[in-house]
Enzyme design. Structure first.
Site, PDB file in Angstrom:
ATOM      1  N   GLU A   3     -48.494  57.647  -2.866  1.00  0.00           N
ATOM      2  CA  GLU A   3     -49.702  58.457  -2.884  1.00  0.00           C
ATOM      3  C   GLU A   3     -49.495  59.970  -3.018  1.00  0.00           C
ATOM      4  O   GLU A   3     -50.281  60.636  -3.677  1.00  0.00           O
ATOM      5  CB  GLU A   3     -50.482  58.228  -1.577  1.00  0.00           C
ATOM      6  N   CYS A  20     -51.333  46.757 -19.001  1.00  0.00           N
ATOM      7  CA  CYS A  20     -51.586  47.407 -20.293  1.00  0.00           C
ATOM      8  C   CYS A  20     -50.472  47.125 -21.286  1.00  0.00           C
ATOM      9  O   CYS A  20     -50.604  47.421 -22.473  1.00  0.00           O
ATOM     10  CB  CYS A  20     -51.694  48.923 -20.103  1.00  0.00           C
ATOM     11  N   ILE A  78     -75.900  43.484 -40.201  1.00  0.00           N
ATOM     12  CA  ILE A  78     -74.664  43.273 -40.954  1.00  0.00           C
ATOM     13  C   ILE A  78     -73.527  43.500 -39.960  1.00  0.00           C
ATOM     14  O   ILE A  78     -73.458  44.560 -39.332  1.00  0.00           O
ATOM     15  CB  ILE A  78     -74.543  44.340 -42.073  1.00  0.00           C
ATOM     16  N   CYS A 132     -56.303  44.555 -25.130  1.00  0.00           N
ATOM     17  CA  CYS A 132     -56.434  43.308 -25.892  1.00  0.00           C
ATOM     18  C   CYS A 132     -55.877  43.443 -27.301  1.00  0.00           C
ATOM     19  O   CYS A 132     -56.209  42.633 -28.166  1.00  0.00           O
ATOM     20  CB  CYS A 132     -57.909  42.936 -25.963  1.00  0.00           C
ATOM     21  N   GLN A 168     -45.348  49.310 -15.407  1.00  0.00           N
ATOM     22  CA  GLN A 168     -45.387  49.222 -13.935  1.00  0.00           C
ATOM     23  C   GLN A 168     -46.154  47.965 -13.529  1.00  0.00           C
ATOM     24  O   GLN A 168     -45.563  46.926 -13.323  1.00  0.00           O
ATOM     25  CB  GLN A 168     -45.987  50.496 -13.350  1.00  0.00           C
ATOM     26  N   GLN A 205     -54.566  43.854  -2.497  1.00  0.00           N
ATOM     27  CA  GLN A 205     -53.501  44.561  -1.778  1.00  0.00           C
ATOM     28  C   GLN A 205     -53.342  44.001  -0.372  1.00  0.00           C
ATOM     29  O   GLN A 205     -52.439  44.403   0.337  1.00  0.00           O
ATOM     30  CB  GLN A 205     -53.891  46.043  -1.639  1.00  0.00           C
ATOM     31  N   CYS A 212     -60.014  50.298 -24.238  1.00  0.00           N
ATOM     32  CA  CYS A 212     -58.791  50.419 -23.425  1.00  0.00           C
ATOM     33  C   CYS A 212     -57.534  49.938 -24.124  1.00  0.00           C
ATOM     34  O   CYS A 212     -56.434  50.284 -23.725  1.00  0.00           O
ATOM     35  CB  CYS A 212     -58.962  49.676 -22.109  1.00  0.00           C
TER      36      CYS A 212
HETATM   37  C1  LIG Z   1     -64.262  52.455 -28.483  1.00  0.00           C
HETATM   38  C2  LIG Z   1     -65.057  53.103 -29.575  1.00  0.00           C
HETATM   39  C3  LIG Z   1     -64.824  54.424 -29.892  1.00  0.00           C
HETATM   40  C4  LIG Z   1     -65.564  55.037 -30.885  1.00  0.00           C
HETATM   41  N1  LIG Z   1     -65.326  56.353 -31.156  1.00  0.00           N
HETATM   42  C5  LIG Z   1     -66.044  56.966 -32.118  1.00  0.00           C
HETATM   43  C6  LIG Z   1     -65.835  58.329 -32.427  1.00  0.00           C
HETATM   44  O1  LIG Z   1     -64.992  58.989 -31.831  1.00  0.00           O
HETATM   45  N2  LIG Z   1     -66.588  58.890 -33.401  1.00  0.00           N
HETATM   46  C7  LIG Z   1     -67.536  58.185 -34.071  1.00  0.00           C
HETATM   47  O2  LIG Z   1     -68.175  58.740 -34.953  1.00  0.00           O
HETATM   48  N3  LIG Z   1     -67.747  56.910 -33.809  1.00  0.00           N
HETATM   49  C8  LIG Z   1     -67.041  56.283 -32.855  1.00  0.00           C
HETATM   50  N4  LIG Z   1     -67.276  54.987 -32.558  1.00  0.00           N
HETATM   51  C9  LIG Z   1     -68.353  54.307 -33.284  1.00  0.00           C
HETATM   52  C10 LIG Z   1     -67.849  53.640 -34.525  1.00  0.00           C
HETATM   53  O3  LIG Z   1     -67.384  54.575 -35.440  1.00  0.00           O
HETATM   54  C11 LIG Z   1     -68.991  52.887 -35.134  1.00  0.00           C
HETATM   55  O4  LIG Z   1     -69.384  51.909 -34.191  1.00  0.00           O
HETATM   56  C12 LIG Z   1     -68.553  52.223 -36.396  1.00  0.00           C
HETATM   57  O5  LIG Z   1     -68.291  53.137 -37.390  1.00  0.00           O
HETATM   58  C13 LIG Z   1     -69.597  51.255 -36.861  1.00  0.00           C
HETATM   59  O6  LIG Z   1     -69.031  50.516 -37.907  1.00  0.00           O
HETATM   60  P1  LIG Z   1     -68.869  48.957 -37.817  1.00  0.00           P
HETATM   61  O7  LIG Z   1     -68.321  48.515 -39.078  1.00  0.00           O
HETATM   62  O8  LIG Z   1     -68.122  48.569 -36.631  1.00  0.00           O
HETATM   63  O9  LIG Z   1     -70.387  48.545 -37.676  1.00  0.00           O
HETATM   64  P2  LIG Z   1     -71.007  47.249 -37.049  1.00  0.00           P
HETATM   65  O10 LIG Z   1     -70.962  47.320 -35.569  1.00  0.00           O
HETATM   66  O11 LIG Z   1     -70.431  46.072 -37.678  1.00  0.00           O
HETATM   67  O12 LIG Z   1     -72.509  47.453 -37.505  1.00  0.00           O
HETATM   68  C14 LIG Z   1     -73.237  48.527 -36.973  1.00  0.00           C
HETATM   69  C15 LIG Z   1     -74.616  48.635 -37.607  1.00  0.00           C
HETATM   70  O13 LIG Z   1     -74.479  49.056 -38.955  1.00  0.00           O
HETATM   71  C16 LIG Z   1     -75.154  48.167 -39.818  1.00  0.00           C
HETATM   72  N5  LIG Z   1     -74.345  48.093 -41.026  1.00  0.00           N
HETATM   73  C17 LIG Z   1     -73.006  48.011 -41.090  1.00  0.00           C
HETATM   74  N6  LIG Z   1     -72.607  48.056 -42.378  1.00  0.00           N
HETATM   75  C18 LIG Z   1     -73.720  48.127 -43.105  1.00  0.00           C
HETATM   76  C19 LIG Z   1     -73.962  48.198 -44.502  1.00  0.00           C
HETATM   77  N7  LIG Z   1     -72.982  48.218 -45.377  1.00  0.00           N
HETATM   78  N8  LIG Z   1     -75.228  48.260 -44.900  1.00  0.00           N
HETATM   79  C20 LIG Z   1     -76.250  48.262 -44.026  1.00  0.00           C
HETATM   80  N9  LIG Z   1     -76.081  48.201 -42.718  1.00  0.00           N
HETATM   81  C21 LIG Z   1     -74.827  48.147 -42.267  1.00  0.00           C
HETATM   82  C22 LIG Z   1     -75.274  46.874 -39.065  1.00  0.00           C
HETATM   83  O14 LIG Z   1     -76.408  46.168 -39.476  1.00  0.00           O
HETATM   84  C23 LIG Z   1     -75.385  47.340 -37.639  1.00  0.00           C
HETATM   85  O15 LIG Z   1     -76.696  47.618 -37.336  1.00  0.00           O
HETATM   86  C24 LIG Z   1     -66.551  54.330 -31.577  1.00  0.00           C
HETATM   87  C25 LIG Z   1     -66.781  52.991 -31.282  1.00  0.00           C
HETATM   88  C26 LIG Z   1     -66.046  52.381 -30.271  1.00  0.00           C
HETATM   89  C27 LIG Z   1     -66.297  50.955 -29.949  1.00  0.00           C
HETATM   90  S1  FES Z   2     -48.540  49.685 -16.291  1.00  0.00           S
HETATM   91 FE1  FES Z   2     -50.341  49.359 -15.102  1.00  0.00          FE
HETATM   92  S2  FES Z   2     -51.876  49.915 -16.462  1.00  0.00           S
HETATM   93 FE2  FES Z   2     -50.104  50.441 -17.542  1.00  0.00          FE
HETATM   94  S1  FES Z   3     -60.277  47.277 -25.761  1.00  0.00           S
HETATM   95 FE1  FES Z   3     -60.436  46.939 -23.639  1.00  0.00          FE
HETATM   96  S2  FES Z   3     -60.354  44.779 -23.571  1.00  0.00           S
HETATM   97 FE2  FES Z   3     -60.475  45.176 -25.634  1.00  0.00          FE
END
Ligand SMILES: Cc1cc2nc3c(=O)[nH]c(=O)nc-3n(C[C@H](O)[C@H](O)[C@H](O)COP(=O)(O)OP(=O)(O)OC[C@H]3O[C@@H](n4cnc5c(N)ncnc54)[C@H](O)[C@@H]3O)c2cc1C
Ligand code: FES
Ligand code: FES
Length: 1340
Positions: free
Chosen positions: A1268, A120, A263, A55, A116, A774, A52
């Site tokens: 509304e 956010c 990792i 944060c 508003q 509300q 969202c």
């Molecule tokens: C809100 C949100 C939206 C997203 N939208 C998309 C999207 O549109 N398309 C999409 O493809 N993905 C999407 N994702 C997923 C996101 O791309 C993956 O979660 C992200 O790429 C994982 O990378 P990380 O570094 O955060 O991994 P982490 O969460 O840090 O790790 C994930 C896993 O990978 C392993 N790992 C990480 N690095 C290594 C390494 N170098 N070697 C071995 N193991 C490793 C870890 O052990 C763990 O198991 C979204 C995620 C969120 C939270």
């Molecule tokens: S102003 Fe209320 S969520 Fe954006």
């Molecule tokens: S992205 Fe929603 S609280 Fe962090």
């Protein structure tokens, strides 16, 4: 192994202040650290899962190798504090404040009316601030890209875009506004010849962007980075140990020692697993300081990218590589780049890593299908050695499983350059255009013999159609070695339909759609390859003209918006703010993070946290509850059950009882059973998770409306109304048609989840309740009855609410009562703040409605009779559903004068979480039913829907079907003006031409009216009271019964008080709404808040103004302050209450007549969409609305309400889908699964006109309620999609009315278009229907 702890521990900065943490807890995320430890509460919790943007903060790091500082936006909710060593964090408090100096990003969002409820806003501010730190003159595309990961439920985004486009550089900018760009309002010259028209937002005098205002990167962190010893850091928390190795060797050693330890890089996958799926890892390894993981090497054969590179870094690498390689070698790079640009939001891309994405092995990862099709490889490394592994079907073994050995890490990924005669493309279809995981995606590659169209090699991978990515091998076998031509591809499509199959029960559902998408995406690849071969002169065959648009993206550029409203009369004194677009009175505090919401209240010593335990069964008897483990959990203080409730154990809403805590039988998943109180949120949650409940299922579960109807499971009464003689009308009609439509439910998704803080005062059983509601009086009564104390001992306090939309009335009183019991039992302050998932599960939403109709009409389009039946899914308790279905019958006619009209409605009792009030209270649902009926009539007659609408509209003074007289003059004016402003006649013709010229892209347009009754039909709910104090210094404090939900009621009330007392608004303050200052308040709902409370404040101010009259007369030249002091000395009371009785509204159902509304708000809206029939994706090209709100008290606030409601309606009718499992479990419990509109959904041209010269004798200053009504206008987008679908169906020879249920998601729109591919899927499904399994989700 070497497990040394750095002596200095973790060192980082927050807003320029150094922080040293010797041993941070690995489970602590930056968000809770900021809020709980540093009391920086400007950064908000909205979802906790990266979805969202509430944060958002900026993290800056120094790179000692390249001597650069990088700034990037991140979601603090997913960033472990342990990863912050060496980082500098900037929060919204760190960039500016109302006490010192505002930052322009704070000022502009506030002044442009982009805040508003404001919940956010700090997140928006920080996303924009980070963009400007990196790029002080961004393009508008860059602005919307930076904000794509931020959700807002109130504004409709338009004002945020307008506020921030002032930072954009424009070559056409005349620079008259200094650094601000005048192009923000360039449309005014297009639409309005008169330059002096009033504007909502003046760009004059805006603070310029001043980089010297920014905090510098702490030099100490630079020194630290330069001199850093690369040794392992180890931090141990209550349950987890965190290692941050300093070198690759140490990493490999750690992985050898702890092979099961994940990792942690971006933490965007592992973090979600730990938070939401209860996965626990005792050891985590976070190698963010291992340089080898970030190394990028460009080679002639391709580029080698360290697995630790974030998506944003990878994006930069690919952009550079694309520039440096010959174009023919860049296909794979471009395909990957295209996916990355749409992967998550900016905050996610800034931290999510390439290695993490691959190893997570998501079934719908956007990268892996392209990496696999593009022949990419990775280097896997362990202490045992390194190996190069192809990223292909053999690497991905199943859901979240790869061929990596437990002690191996991914070091790097090699992306080869595409070869001569090789073409690579990526595809992705997601439920929302941006910031949404793909439903289906694909990577496809074809390699041709030299100067030939014969396929030498082909690779096709799909994501989203299995537990892991899937290689379409059979298809490839059908294509390889053959020329690229229609016959080959036709074989390919046929093979694909058997190659990729999905059971009905496949996780994620949408089986037919997903299968159809696989075909559509292959078809798109086919055309792209044809184009490629043609450009290479290998084939002469051209893509047919009508197919050209298949490979063009939908339009996406937001154009300048337009708002038209009437200026105040010239004679109005400049001090009088009524009628002027005054900025929301606390917008600046909201933009600086100073605005205080319930959970921002400081924690007190000994304060406890309550976590609620809910049922996991839809209908079951509770046979046993075991608290043993829970009570042993560290930090847990007590458990709260129904036995602890001192007095009334249930709430009664509209005659139906609802248990606060259930002891014996549960009737839905998510029902509140007990609570666990502990010394921290984490402990309370752990304690709650350890409560063991044993159930015995009750077999007769009811989920769907069909089941409820069959079992006659209703909340009575069933409502019925009839005008004329429907039977006769139908008999006499020239044609009769029967149809139906289902409208799905809707989650409120207020950005601030339900929040409570109950503080026992300690004497005379007094309780202070701080909450987000509300309806404070309802909570006051609920708490008093629950505890068995009089109402005068309970005071409820609401400073502001971070969005409510009807969802913070009934359920809030239940949850507050439970929290009060916890405070009562423990004698300590207790806080309860729901997590997003809990909130979505427990609190219900809009009632899904099934509307059926029979309509009789004449060939000339006149509707003679209509008979409607509505069923609403009420869920497991009555709540307000009975009133919702009552209101449905009162609005079933919408704007149409149908002489013979009948409606029946009933709320159904089911075993789903109880639904409740939601903006519009049933009206959007019933209005869509009649509008859909009109579309059917138009299709039956082969006429345009707008013609049928116009023919049947109320045109002169009329009686409604409940015999209330009204004058629809302004409805007709809105209709005519909207038709003219939207230029609908000309655009219809242009759309027809477009549709003839394009086979798979269709445009549609729709114009819809509303007639919306304002006020509560129960007369007593329309009253209001106010208390106004004038202090001796002349300052004024106004208290009233309305709640500031973001709708701007306090701003309007301040305007009213300013006019009535004839003093500047700056002298007037509104502190909070409290049952102590104004008792017996009515809910802030039904669009009636300002009408009622504004009148009460007006009355109080008039009393005071009159009391001062003699003094003013004595000394007319004196100042306000003098008069006030004189009055005090002369012993004149400077405090007054004001009371407004409200209209005597009623509805007599026996007589079927009444006056349930004070008046009607009218509006008309026209929207045009472009639909991709192959994917169901659409874009709103343009929306025009004309709205009659009488004389607006504050046009900026009213237009904000109009646009925000429209967008919420757009969400309701086109994208927001609640999904329940066959056993009644809500799947959609966060922004990851439940998509509300985002920036990408704003109409590209968005124009709002307030009807001029309108007045309303029934409300304050001739205004009208607006909260509304305009939500229903979002249906114009639904109907425009339906219009586009109808055009597609016409091509397929289908001209009869058809069912398109709401929301018109891409799935529904695509399947309704009846393309050759959807037909293939449905035919194949019919052939193999016999063994189909239970669907993944219920159709409720
Ligand atoms: C809100 C949100 C939206 C997203 N939208 C998309 C999207 O549109 N398309 C999409 O493809 N993905 C999407 N994702 C997923 C996101 O791309 C993956 O979660 C992200 O790429 C994982 O990378 P990380 O570094 O955060 O991994 P982490 O969460 O840090 O790790 C994930 C896993 O990978 C392993 N790992 C990480 N690095 C290594 C390494 N170098 N070697 C071995 N193991 C490793 C870890 O052990 C763990 O198991 C979204 C995620 C969120 C939270
Ligand atoms: S102003 Fe209320 S969520 Fe954006
Ligand atoms: S992205 Fe929603 S609280 Fe962090």
């Amino acid at each position: 192994m070497a497990e040394q702890t750095r002596d200095g521990g973790l060192v980082f900065y927050v807003n320029g202040k150094k922080i040293t943490e010797k041993n941070p807890d690995p489970e602590t995320m930056l968000l809770s650290y900021l809020r709980m430890k540093l009391w920086l509460t400007g950064t908000k919790y909205g979802c906790g899962g990266g979805g969202c943007g509430a944060c958002t903060v900026m993290v800056s790091r120094y790179d000692p190798q390249n001597k650069i500082i990088t700034h990037f936006s991140v979601n603090a909710c997913l960033l472990p504090v342990c990863q912050l060593h060496g980082a500098s964090v900037t929060t919204v408090e760190g960039i500016g404040s109302t006490n010192t100096k505002l930052h322009p990003v704070q000022e502009r969002i506030a002044k442009a009316h982009g805040s508003q409820c404001g919940f956010c806003t700090p997140g928006m501010v920080m996303s924009m601030y980070t963009l400007l730190r990196n790029n002080p003159q961004p393009s508008l595309d860059e602005v919307t890209e930076a904000l794509a990961g931020n959700l807002c439920r109130c504004t409709g985004y338009r004002p945020i875009v307008d506020g921030y486009r002032t930072f954009c550089e424009s070559k056409k900018c005349c620079q008259v506004n200094g650094t601000a760009c005048c192009m923000a309002n360039e449309n005014r010259s297009e639409d309005a010849a008169v330059i002096s028209e009033p504007e909502l937002f003046s760009k004059d005098g805006l603070l310029p962007l001043d980089p010297t205002q920014d905090l510098i990167f702490p030099p100490e962190l630079m020194r630290l980075a330069e001199t850093q010893e690369r040794i392992t850091q180890k931090f141990s928390g209550e349950r987890m140990t965190w290692f941050c190795p300093g070198s690759l060797d140490e990493l490999l050693q750690l992985k050898a020692d702890y092979p099961q330890a994940p990792i942690v890089m971006g933490n965007t996958n592992i973090g979600l697993d730990m938070k939401f799926k209860g996965v626990f890892h005792p050891v985590l390894i976070s190698p963010t300081r291992v340089l080898e993981l970030f190394k990028v090497t460009e080679k002639p054969e391709g580029v080698c990218v360290g697995a630790g590179c974030s998506m944003s870094v990878l994006k930069g690498v690919l952009e550079k590589t694309i520039r440096s390689f010959p174009p023919e070698n860049t296909h794979t790079f471009r395909a990957l780049l295209q996916q990355i640009n749409l992967l998550g939001g900016q905050q996610i891309r800034n931290v999510a890593t390439l290695g993490g994405n691959i190893v997570s092995a998501y079934p719908n990862s956007d990268l892996t299908p392209v990496l696999a099709a593009g022949r990419c490889t990775l280097v896997a490394l362990s202490k045992e050695g390194r190996r190069r592994v192809a990223i292909d079907k053999d690497f991905f073994l199943g859901f979240a499983k790869t061929a990596l050995k437990p002690d191996e890490i991914v070091l790097s990924v090699f992306i080869p350059a595409s070869r001569k005669d090789e073409v690579v493309h990526a595809f992705r279809h997601a439920p929302r255009k941006e910031n949404a995981l793909a439903t289906v995606n694909a990577g496809m590659r074809a390699w041709f013999n030299e100067n030939s169209n014969v396929v030498k090699e082909i690779s096709i991978y799909y994501g989203g159609v299995g537990p892991t990515i899937v290689s379409a091998e059979v298809v490839c076998q059908h294509i390889i070695g053959r020329p690229w031509e229609d016959a080959t591809l036709s074989d390919g499509y046929r093979a694909l339909i058997d190659d990729i199959t999905l059971e009905a029960s496949a996780p994620g559902g949408k089986v037919d759609f997903r299968r159809s998408l696989t075909l559509s995406l292959l078809f798109k690849f086919n055309l792209l390859v044809q184009q490629y071969l043609q450009e290479k002169n290998v084939t002469q065959k051209e893509i047919p003209n009508e197919m050209q648009s298949v490979i063009q993206p939908l339009p996406k550029h937001i154009q300048p918006s337009y708002q038209e409203f009437q200026d105040v009369v010239e004679a109005q004194p400049s001090q009088d703010p009524v009628g002027r677009p005054v900025v929301h009175r606390t917008a600046l505090s909201q933009a600086t993070g100073e605005a205080v919401y319930c959970d921002d209240l400081p924690h007190t010593d000994g304060e406890l946290f309550l976590a609620i335990v809910t049922s996991s069964r839809a209908h079951a008897k509770i046979t046993h509850i075991d608290f043993g483990e829970s009570l042993k959990t560290p930090g847990v203080v007590d458990v709260i059950t129904a036995d602890d409730i001192p007095s009334k154990k249930f709430r009664t809403f509209i005659g139906f009882d609802e248990d606060l805590l259930t002891e014996s039988e549960v009737t839905c998943v998510g029902q509140t059973i007990c609570g666990v109180v502990a010394d921290s949120k984490a402990h309370a949650k752990r304690g709650a998770a350890s409560v063991k409940i044993t159930y015995e299922d009750v077999q007769d579960r009811i989920f769907t409306l069909e089941e409820a109807i069959e079992k006659q499971s209703f909340y009575l009464p069933e409502w019925k109304i009839e005008r004329g003689d429907v039977g006769k009308g139908l008999n006499e009609a020239e044609q009769v048609h029967e149809g139906e439509i289902r409208i799905g439910g809707q989650e409120h998704f207020y950005m601030e989840t339900q929040s409570f803080l109950v503080v026992p005062v300690g004497e005379e059983k007094e309780m202070k309740v701080y909450l987000s509601t509300q309806h404070p009086t309802m909570t006051q009564e609920a708490v008093a009855e629950t505890l068995g104390i009089p109402s005068n001992r309970v005071s409820c306090h609401v400073k502001r609410v971070g969005g409510a939309f009807g969802g913070k009335v009934t359920k809030t009183s239940v949850l507050a009562s439970i929290t009060a019991v916890a405070a009562w039992k423990t004698g300590r302050a207790v806080r309860c703040v729901l997590e997003r998932g809990e909130d979505m599960l427990i609190t219900g939403g809009r009632n899904p409605v099934w509307g059926k109709y029979k309509v009789g009409f004449m060939k000339n389009g006149r509707i003679a009779a209509a008979d409607f039946q509505y069923y609403a899914n009420g869920g497991n308790t009555g709540d307000e559903s009975v009133l919702v279905v009552e209101k449905i019958l009162l609005h079933l006619d919408n704007a149409y004068n149908i002489p013979n009209l009948r409606g029946q409605s009933v709320a159904c009792r089911t075993n789903l979480p109880s639904n409740t009030a939601f903006r519009g209270f049933g009206v959007p649902q019933c209005m869509l039913v009649i509008e859909n009926m009109i579309s059917d009539v138009a299709l039956k007659l082969g006429r345009l829907p707008e013609e049928i609408r116009e023919i049947n509209m109320y045109k002169e003074v009329s009686l409604t079907h409940y015999k209330m007289e009204f004058d629809p003059e302004n409805l007709v004016r809105c209709w005519n003006e909207c038709k003219e402003k939207a230029d609908i006649l000309r655009r219809r013709q242009a759309i027809d031409i477009f549709n003839q010229q394009n086979q798979y892209k269709k445009r549609g347009i729709a114009i819809v009216p509303i007639k919306y009754g304002v006020g509560f039909s129960e007369g007593f709910l329309n009253q209001a009271a106010a208390l106004v104090h004038i202090y001796k210094d002349g300052s004024v404090l106004v208290s009233h019964g309305g709640i500031e939900l973001g709708q701007g009621i306090h701003t309007k009330v301040q305007q009213v008080a300013s006019r009535e007392l004839n003093i500047p608004a700056s002298l007037i303050h509104i502190c909070e709404t409290s049952t102590e200052s104004v008792p017996n308040t009515c809910p802030s709902a039904a669009s009636f808040g300002t009408d009622a409370n504004g009148m009460a404040v007006k009355a109080a101010c008039q009393i005071l103004y009159e009391r001062l009259e003699p003094i003013r007369k004595q000394n007319p030249k004196a100042t306000w302050q003098n008069w006030v002091m004189t009055a005090f000395l002369e012993r004149i009371s400077l405090s007054a209450t004001g009371y407004y009785r409200g209209h005597d509204l009623y509805m007599d159902w026996k007589k079927q007549e009444g006056r349930p509304y004070a008046y009607f708000t009218y509006a008309v809206c026209c929207s045009e969409v472009e639909l991709d029939c192959l994917t169901g994706e659409y874009r709103t090209l343009r929306t025009d609305m004309v709205v009659d709100i009488g004389r607006s008290i504050n046009p900026s606030i009213d237009i904000g309400q109009i646009e925000g409601a429209f967008m919420q309606g757009l969400g309701l009718f086109t994208m927001e889908e609640l999904k329940f499992s066959p056993s009644g479990v809500l799947y959609t419990r966060g922004p990851g699964q439940y998509k509300i509109p985002a920036f990408c959904d704003v109409p590209l041209k968005f124009k709002v006109y307030l009807l001029a010269n309108s007045s309303n004798p029934h409300a304050i200053y001739s205004s009208k309620g607006i909260g509304e009504p305009c939500l229903f206008l979002g249906s114009s987008v639904f109907l425009a999609i339906k219009d586009a679908v109808a055009a597609a169906r016409k091509d397929a020879g289908l001209t009869e009315p058809f069912t398109l249920n709401s929301p018109a998601t891409p799935e529904r729109a695509c399947l309704a278009c009846s393309t050759r591919f959807t037909k293939m899927v449905l035919e194949r499904k019919a052939e193999s229907a016999s063994g189909s399994s239970q669907p993944w989700a219920l159709d409720i």
